[in-house]
Motif scaffolding. Structure first.
Motif, mmCIF file in Angstrom:
data_model
loop_
_atom_site.group_PDB
_atom_site.id
_atom_site.type_symbol
_atom_site.label_atom_id
_atom_site.label_comp_id
_atom_site.label_asym_id
_atom_site.label_seq_id
_atom_site.Cartn_x
_atom_site.Cartn_y
_atom_site.Cartn_z
ATOM 1 N N ALA A 8 -4.114 10.172 -1.336
ATOM 2 C CA ALA A 8 -4.513 8.856 -2.802
ATOM 3 C C ALA A 8 -4.065 8.106 -1.800
ATOM 4 N N ALA A 9 -4.544 7.080 -2.718
ATOM 5 C CA ALA A 9 -3.531 5.036 -2.217
ATOM 6 C C ALA A 9 -3.357 4.407 -3.197
ATOM 7 N N VAL A 10 -2.294 3.962 -2.919
ATOM 8 C CA VAL A 10 -2.680 2.709 -4.611
ATOM 9 C C VAL A 10 -2.137 1.499 -3.400
ATOM 10 N N GLY A 11 -3.017 0.310 -4.157
ATOM 11 C CA GLY A 11 -2.612 -0.711 -3.373
ATOM 12 C C GLY A 11 -2.845 -1.361 -4.654
ATOM 13 N N LEU A 12 -1.989 -2.848 -4.089
ATOM 14 C CA LEU A 12 -1.282 -3.659 -4.982
ATOM 15 C C LEU A 12 -1.555 -5.354 -4.485
ATOM 16 N N ARG A 13 -2.320 -5.870 -4.894
ATOM 17 C CA ARG A 13 -2.979 -7.159 -4.676
ATOM 18 C C ARG A 13 -3.680 -7.224 -2.919
ATOM 19 N N GLY A 14 -3.933 -5.971 -3.248
ATOM 20 C CA GLY A 14 -5.718 -6.268 -1.843
ATOM 21 C C GLY A 14 -5.956 -4.486 -2.116
ATOM 22 N N ARG A 15 -7.305 -4.836 -1.887
ATOM 23 C CA ARG A 15 -8.074 -3.666 -1.101
ATOM 24 C C ARG A 15 -7.326 -2.582 -0.557
ATOM 25 N N VAL A 66 0.978 -1.798 0.168
ATOM 26 C CA VAL A 66 0.452 -0.299 0.132
ATOM 27 C C VAL A 66 0.941 1.018 -0.395
ATOM 28 N N HIS A 67 0.370 2.162 -0.507
ATOM 29 C CA HIS A 67 1.159 3.231 -1.022
ATOM 30 C C HIS A 67 -0.435 4.864 -0.639
ATOM 31 N N VAL A 68 0.675 5.403 -0.289
ATOM 32 C CA VAL A 68 -0.384 6.711 0.490
ATOM 33 C C VAL A 68 0.386 8.110 0.117
ATOM 34 N N SER A 69 0.042 9.040 -0.380
ATOM 35 C CA SER A 69 0.442 10.821 -0.039
ATOM 36 C C SER A 69 -0.856 10.952 0.086
ATOM 37 N N ALA A 70 -0.763 12.620 0.715
ATOM 38 C CA ALA A 70 -1.436 13.204 0.694
ATOM 39 C C ALA A 70 -0.808 15.152 0.707
ATOM 40 N N VAL A 102 -5.123 -3.554 -9.775
ATOM 41 C CA VAL A 102 -4.131 -2.217 -8.634
ATOM 42 C C VAL A 102 -5.864 -1.661 -8.521
ATOM 43 N N ALA A 103 -5.874 -1.466 -6.869
ATOM 44 C CA ALA A 103 -6.623 -0.911 -5.957
ATOM 45 C C ALA A 103 -6.472 0.665 -5.909
ATOM 46 N N VAL A 104 -6.865 1.740 -6.234
ATOM 47 C CA VAL A 104 -6.966 2.752 -5.498
ATOM 48 C C VAL A 104 -8.061 3.332 -4.517
ATOM 49 N N SER A 144 -5.029 8.576 6.712
ATOM 50 C CA SER A 144 -5.690 7.139 7.794
ATOM 51 C C SER A 144 -5.363 6.830 6.181
ATOM 52 N N CYS A 145 -4.913 5.460 5.889
ATOM 53 C CA CYS A 145 -5.094 4.395 4.947
ATOM 54 C C CYS A 145 -5.741 2.760 6.177
ATOM 55 N N ALA A 146 -6.529 2.207 5.540
ATOM 56 C CA ALA A 146 -7.306 0.948 5.722
ATOM 57 C C ALA A 146 -6.723 -0.282 4.628
ATOM 58 N N TRP A 147 -6.483 -0.985 4.820
ATOM 59 C CA TRP A 147 -6.263 -2.108 3.411
ATOM 60 C C TRP A 147 -6.617 -3.308 3.569
ATOM 61 N N ASP A 148 -6.969 -4.705 2.779
ATOM 62 C CA ASP A 148 -7.416 -5.461 3.292
ATOM 63 C C ASP A 148 -6.283 -6.587 2.599
ATOM 64 N N PRO A 149 -5.407 -7.282 3.149
ATOM 65 C CA PRO A 149 -4.464 -7.824 2.209
ATOM 66 C C PRO A 149 -5.237 -9.561 1.232
ATOM 67 N N GLY A 150 -6.598 -9.604 2.198
ATOM 68 C CA GLY A 150 -7.302 -11.126 2.098
ATOM 69 C C GLY A 150 -7.684 -11.110 0.725
ATOM 70 N N ALA A 151 -8.133 -9.606 0.690
ATOM 71 C CA ALA A 151 -9.016 -9.193 -1.266
ATOM 72 C C ALA A 151 -8.282 -8.790 -2.091
ATOM 73 N N GLU A 152 -9.229 -9.181 -3.354
ATOM 74 C CA GLU A 152 -8.552 -9.011 -4.550
ATOM 75 C C GLU A 152 -8.491 -7.429 -4.544
ATOM 76 N N ALA A 153 -7.815 -6.671 -5.346
ATOM 77 C CA ALA A 153 -7.768 -5.235 -5.287
ATOM 78 C C ALA A 153 -8.988 -4.881 -6.454
ATOM 79 N N GLY A 154 -9.312 -5.526 -7.665
ATOM 80 C CA GLY A 154 -11.003 -5.120 -8.766
ATOM 81 C C GLY A 154 -12.082 -5.592 -7.666
ATOM 82 N N SER A 155 -12.048 -6.775 -6.993
ATOM 83 C CA SER A 155 -12.723 -7.023 -6.438
ATOM 84 C C SER A 155 -13.757 -6.417 -5.585
#
Length: 223
Positions: free
Chosen positions: A108-115, A21-25, A95-97, A212-223
């Motif tokens: 903004a945030a970008v998630g690779l391999r997870g929501r 997960v990558h975040v910027s503000a 790619v999740a955004v 703040s940022c939250a992510w789900d490492p077990g979910a497909e990015a595009g689901s």
């Protein structure tokens, strides 16, 4: 970018269970607007000037993240929205955004391999519900004025941090306000935590406003 995070070395990155997960503000005036694609500018058409500026700034931050975390195709992909409001990149389900803006700030945030979900909240002085109700409802108005008390500056700031975590969580699940974010438990002063399958981080040491940022490492990015 004053008040933001420089690219690419200082971009917060969290790795866990294969999720990155990558975040910027930053303040909207510092966003790299030149990275926006025509689709980004069109998405702001018809909006009030202040809201258009915030939306474009969030898209610009997203583009800058995609450049350093994904590839040129992703960086140019159109941003679309699901019925729930959760954004996604057209043609790039890998790619999740997530996007956010508040009172002159964008994130903004970008998630690779997870929501992923991101939220920026500027503290706003207001009257808060007394403890014992449903919690931090961000103006839900479920209690009478007589049952409320004025808040201190410190409590207003902390409430914004907590709400940014709660909003980021329901953005990551794709539920938005329907996910009742005010019921998500977040301890005052906490910088990291979990909620169900989600992991979250409040960037208290990186930004001068709540991000703040939250992510789900077990979910497909595009689901």
């Amino acid at each position: 970018m004053p008040g933001g995070v420089e690219f690419p070395d200082a971009v917060p990155e969290f790795a866990g269970s294969g999720a990155f997960v990558h975040v910027s503000a930053c303040p909207i005036g510092d966003a790299p607007i030149g990275l926006c694609v025509p689709d980004d500018l069109a998405a702001a058409g018809g909006l009030p000037a202040w809201r258009a500026a915030e939306r474009i700034a969030a898209r610009a931050l997203l583009r800058s993240l995609l450049v350093v975390t994904a590839d040129e195709e992703a960086a140019a992909a159109p941003v679309r929205g699901r019925k729930s409001g959760r954004p996604f990149l057209g043609g790039r389900p890998d790619v999740a955004v997530s996007l956010s803006h508040s009172d002159g700030w964008a994130a903004a945030a970008v998630g690779l391999r997870g929501r992923v979900g991101v939220d920026v909240q500027l503290p706003r002085p207001r009257i808060a519900p007394v403890r014992g109700g449903e919690g931090n409802q961000s103006g839900a108005g479920s209690q009478s004025v007589a049952s409320r008390r004025p808040r201190t500056v410190a409590s207003v700031v902390e409430a914004a941090w907590i709400w940014s975590v709660q909003e980021a969580c329901v953005k990551a699940t794709g539920e938005g306000l329907a996910g009742r974010p005010w019921q998500i438990p977040v301890e005052p002063g906490a910088s990291t935590g979990r909620w169900g399958r989600l992991r979250w981080a409040a960037f208290r040491e990186l930004f001068p406003v709540p991000v703040s940022c939250a992510w789900d490492p077990g979910a497909e990015a595009g689901s």
